[in-house]
Design an enzyme around this catalytic site. Structure first.
Site, PDB file in Angstrom:
ATOM      1  CE  LYS A  35      -2.151  -1.133   3.837  1.00 40.45           C
ATOM      2  NZ  LYS A  35      -1.464  -2.418   4.124  1.00 40.45           N
ATOM      3  NE  ARG A  72       7.646  -2.678   6.204  1.00 42.12           N
ATOM      4  CZ  ARG A  72       6.337  -2.566   6.380  1.00 42.12           C
ATOM      5  NH1 ARG A  72       5.597  -1.935   5.487  1.00 42.12           N
ATOM      6  NH2 ARG A  72       5.766  -3.103   7.427  1.00 42.12           N
ATOM      7  NE  ARG A  90       5.959  -0.461  10.011  1.00 41.96           N
ATOM      8  CZ  ARG A  90       4.828  -0.486   9.298  1.00 41.96           C
ATOM      9  NH1 ARG A  90       4.733   0.209   8.182  1.00 41.96           N
ATOM     10  NH2 ARG A  90       3.805  -1.207   9.697  1.00 41.96           N
TER      11      ARG A  90
HETATM   12  P1  AP5 Z   1       4.809  -1.575   1.850  1.00 37.52           P
HETATM   13  O1  AP5 Z   1       4.511  -0.742   0.645  1.00 37.52           O
HETATM   14  O2  AP5 Z   1       5.538  -0.962   2.977  1.00 37.52           O
HETATM   15  O3  AP5 Z   1       3.469  -2.305   2.345  1.00 37.52           O
HETATM   16  P2  AP5 Z   1       2.218  -1.750   3.150  1.00 37.52           P
HETATM   17  O4  AP5 Z   1       1.016  -2.400   2.561  1.00 37.52           O
HETATM   18  O5  AP5 Z   1       2.244  -0.263   3.235  1.00 37.52           O
HETATM   19  O6  AP5 Z   1       2.526  -2.442   4.554  1.00 37.52           O
HETATM   20  P3  AP5 Z   1       2.342  -1.896   6.027  1.00 37.52           P
HETATM   21  O7  AP5 Z   1       3.097  -2.885   6.907  1.00 37.52           O
HETATM   22  O8  AP5 Z   1       2.706  -0.467   6.140  1.00 37.52           O
HETATM   23  O9  AP5 Z   1       0.831  -2.107   6.223  1.00 37.52           O
HETATM   24  P4  AP5 Z   1       0.071  -2.235   7.529  1.00 37.52           P
HETATM   25  O10 AP5 Z   1      -1.297  -2.085   7.033  1.00 37.52           O
HETATM   26  O11 AP5 Z   1       0.348  -3.471   8.307  1.00 37.52           O
HETATM   27  O12 AP5 Z   1       0.710  -1.088   8.448  1.00 37.52           O
HETATM   28  P5  AP5 Z   1       0.254   0.395   8.757  1.00 37.52           P
HETATM   29  O13 AP5 Z   1       1.445   1.244   8.777  1.00 37.52           O
HETATM   30  O14 AP5 Z   1      -0.902   0.782   7.937  1.00 37.52           O
HETATM   31  O15 AP5 Z   1       5.604  -2.870   1.312  1.00 37.52           O
HETATM   32  C1  AP5 Z   1       6.058  -3.879   2.207  1.00 37.52           C
HETATM   33  C2  AP5 Z   1       7.446  -4.400   1.748  1.00 37.52           C
HETATM   34  O16 AP5 Z   1       7.307  -5.083   0.498  1.00 37.52           O
HETATM   35  C3  AP5 Z   1       8.478  -3.286   1.498  1.00 37.52           C
HETATM   36  O17 AP5 Z   1       9.735  -3.762   1.879  1.00 37.52           O
HETATM   37  C4  AP5 Z   1       8.417  -3.060  -0.020  1.00 37.52           C
HETATM   38  O18 AP5 Z   1       9.625  -2.543  -0.563  1.00 37.52           O
HETATM   39  C5  AP5 Z   1       8.116  -4.465  -0.514  1.00 37.52           C
HETATM   40  N1  AP5 Z   1       7.339  -4.492  -1.754  1.00 37.52           N
HETATM   41  C6  AP5 Z   1       6.361  -3.617  -2.144  1.00 37.52           C
HETATM   42  N2  AP5 Z   1       5.856  -3.982  -3.350  1.00 37.52           N
HETATM   43  C7  AP5 Z   1       6.519  -5.108  -3.714  1.00 37.52           C
HETATM   44  C8  AP5 Z   1       6.457  -5.979  -4.867  1.00 37.52           C
HETATM   45  N3  AP5 Z   1       5.604  -5.749  -5.860  1.00 37.52           N
HETATM   46  N4  AP5 Z   1       7.274  -7.068  -4.904  1.00 37.52           N
HETATM   47  C9  AP5 Z   1       8.144  -7.312  -3.877  1.00 37.52           C
HETATM   48  N5  AP5 Z   1       8.270  -6.528  -2.774  1.00 37.52           N
HETATM   49  C10 AP5 Z   1       7.470  -5.445  -2.699  1.00 37.52           C
HETATM   50  O19 AP5 Z   1      -0.276   0.206  10.271  1.00 37.52           O
HETATM   51  C11 AP5 Z   1       0.604  -0.131  11.323  1.00 37.52           C
HETATM   52  C12 AP5 Z   1      -0.178  -0.319  12.613  1.00 37.52           C
HETATM   53  O20 AP5 Z   1      -0.829   0.931  12.972  1.00 37.52           O
HETATM   54  C13 AP5 Z   1      -1.312  -1.343  12.540  1.00 37.52           C
HETATM   55  O21 AP5 Z   1      -0.839  -2.647  12.791  1.00 37.52           O
HETATM   56  C14 AP5 Z   1      -2.260  -0.812  13.640  1.00 37.52           C
HETATM   57  O22 AP5 Z   1      -1.801  -1.175  14.914  1.00 37.52           O
HETATM   58  C15 AP5 Z   1      -2.130   0.697  13.503  1.00 37.52           C
HETATM   59  N6  AP5 Z   1      -3.134   1.270  12.565  1.00 37.52           N
HETATM   60  C16 AP5 Z   1      -2.877   1.890  11.369  1.00 37.52           C
HETATM   61  N7  AP5 Z   1      -4.020   2.276  10.777  1.00 37.52           N
HETATM   62  C17 AP5 Z   1      -5.033   1.907  11.607  1.00 37.52           C
HETATM   63  C18 AP5 Z   1      -6.438   2.020  11.524  1.00 37.52           C
HETATM   64  N8  AP5 Z   1      -7.057   2.587  10.455  1.00 37.52           N
HETATM   65  N9  AP5 Z   1      -7.176   1.528  12.564  1.00 37.52           N
HETATM   66  C19 AP5 Z   1      -6.585   0.968  13.647  1.00 37.52           C
HETATM   67  N10 AP5 Z   1      -5.247   0.818  13.777  1.00 37.52           N
HETATM   68  C20 AP5 Z   1      -4.470   1.289  12.753  1.00 37.52           C
HETATM   69 ZN    ZN Z   2       2.307   1.114   4.874  1.00 35.77          ZN
END
Ligand code: AP5
Ligand code: ZN
Length: 219
Positions: free
Chosen positions: A13, A123, A156
């Site tokens: 994402k 990552r 992270r």
């Molecule tokens: P990356 O692009 O970083 O993936 P992402 O989908 O953004 O992953 P996140 O871990 O950020 O998602 P998340 O939803 O768990 O965390 P968030 O920060 O939202 O890509 C991942 C890796 O793959 C990278 O190394 C990249 O280079 C690689 N990659 C990308 N594309 C690729 C490809 N095509 N092929 C190979 N490799 C590739 O949330 C974190 C925490 O915050 C949650 O756990 C929760 O506790 C809290 N939180 C956030 N939002 C909310 C909400 N709305 N409600 C409640 N709690 C929330």
């Molecule tokens: Zn993310």
């Protein structure tokens, strides 16, 4: 243009948000990045959120909804925005709907769990901007450094294997129901119905970018 990016942890994402926001000239609203900024600043919210995030759980709907509503009132969101990691529960999606905040498109990036675990372990992120890299699949130009600022990349805290497993379980239980929620709404049409776009999330970063932009009618 108002867009929701939906997908499991590590589905790409944040990576794809970089391209979408550039293309449509809209701000990226990542609730994860907003929470990490609170953790870094040591706010009360940050302290409470840190524990939950490290366990792979979700921060409470009320806090997240309040934070997002305040953010989209800002001047730079008036022409549209890209939600990354929000909504993440049916309650958050309902809160948007009840506030009359509709989106043009919901983009689901579909990646199997086994692939996600591989991606998370490699990552590296630039904390100030939220830019993500991968040591093998998407390496920075210079090892350990952000392409734009040259600043150090970090791992992270929630990318440890146990936390990733917990995040995946929470995703399947609490966030995956949003796929049915939005695709059914898209099919039924009516007020505020979005376009629903499901994108196969395996392939190179650029291939997935093109699938998304093409699906949004931007290529
Ligand atoms: P990356 O692009 O970083 O993936 P992402 O989908 O953004 O992953 P996140 O871990 O950020 O998602 P998340 O939803 O768990 O965390 P968030 O920060 O939202 O890509 C991942 C890796 O793959 C990278 O190394 C990249 O280079 C690689 N990659 C990308 N594309 C690729 C490809 N095509 N092929 C190979 N490799 C590739 O949330 C974190 C925490 O915050 C949650 O756990 C929760 O506790 C809290 N939180 C956030 N939002 C909310 C909400 N709305 N409600 C409640 N709690 C929330
Ligand atoms: Zn993310």
């Amino acid at each position: 243009m108002r867009i929701i990016l939906l997908g499991g942890p590590g589905a790409g994402k944040g990576t794809q948000a970089g391209f979408i926001k550039e293309h449509f000239k809209i701000p990226q609203i990542s609730t994860g990045d907003m929470l990490r900024a609170h953790v870094k600043q040591g706010t009360e919210l940050g302290k409470a959120a840190k524990k939950i995030m490290d366990e792979g759980g979700l921060v409470s709907d009320d806090i997240i909804i309040g934070m997002v509503k305040a953010r989209i009132d800002a001047e730079d969101c008036q022409g549209g925005f890209l939600f990354d990691g929000f909504p993440r529960t049916i309650a958050q999606a309902d809160a948007l709907k009840e506030s009359g905040i509709f989106v043009d498109a919901v983009v689901e990036i579909d990646v199997p769990d086994a692939e996600i675990v591989k991606r998370m372990s490699g990552r590296r992120v630039h904390p100030a901007s939220g830019r993500s890299y991968h040591v093998v699949f998407n390496p920075p130009r210079e090892e350990g450094k952000d392409d734009v600022t040259g600043e150090a990349l970090i791992q992270r805290d929630d990318d440890r294997e146990e936390t990733v497993k917990a995040r995946l379980a929470v995703y399947h239980e609490q966030t995956e129901p949003l796929i049915g929620y939005y695709s059914t709404w898209a099919e039924a049409g009516g007020e505020g119905a979005p376009k629903y776009l499901k994108v196969h999330g395996i392939g190179s970063v650029e291939e997935i970018r093109d699938r998304i932009l093409e699906g949004l009618g931007a290529l």
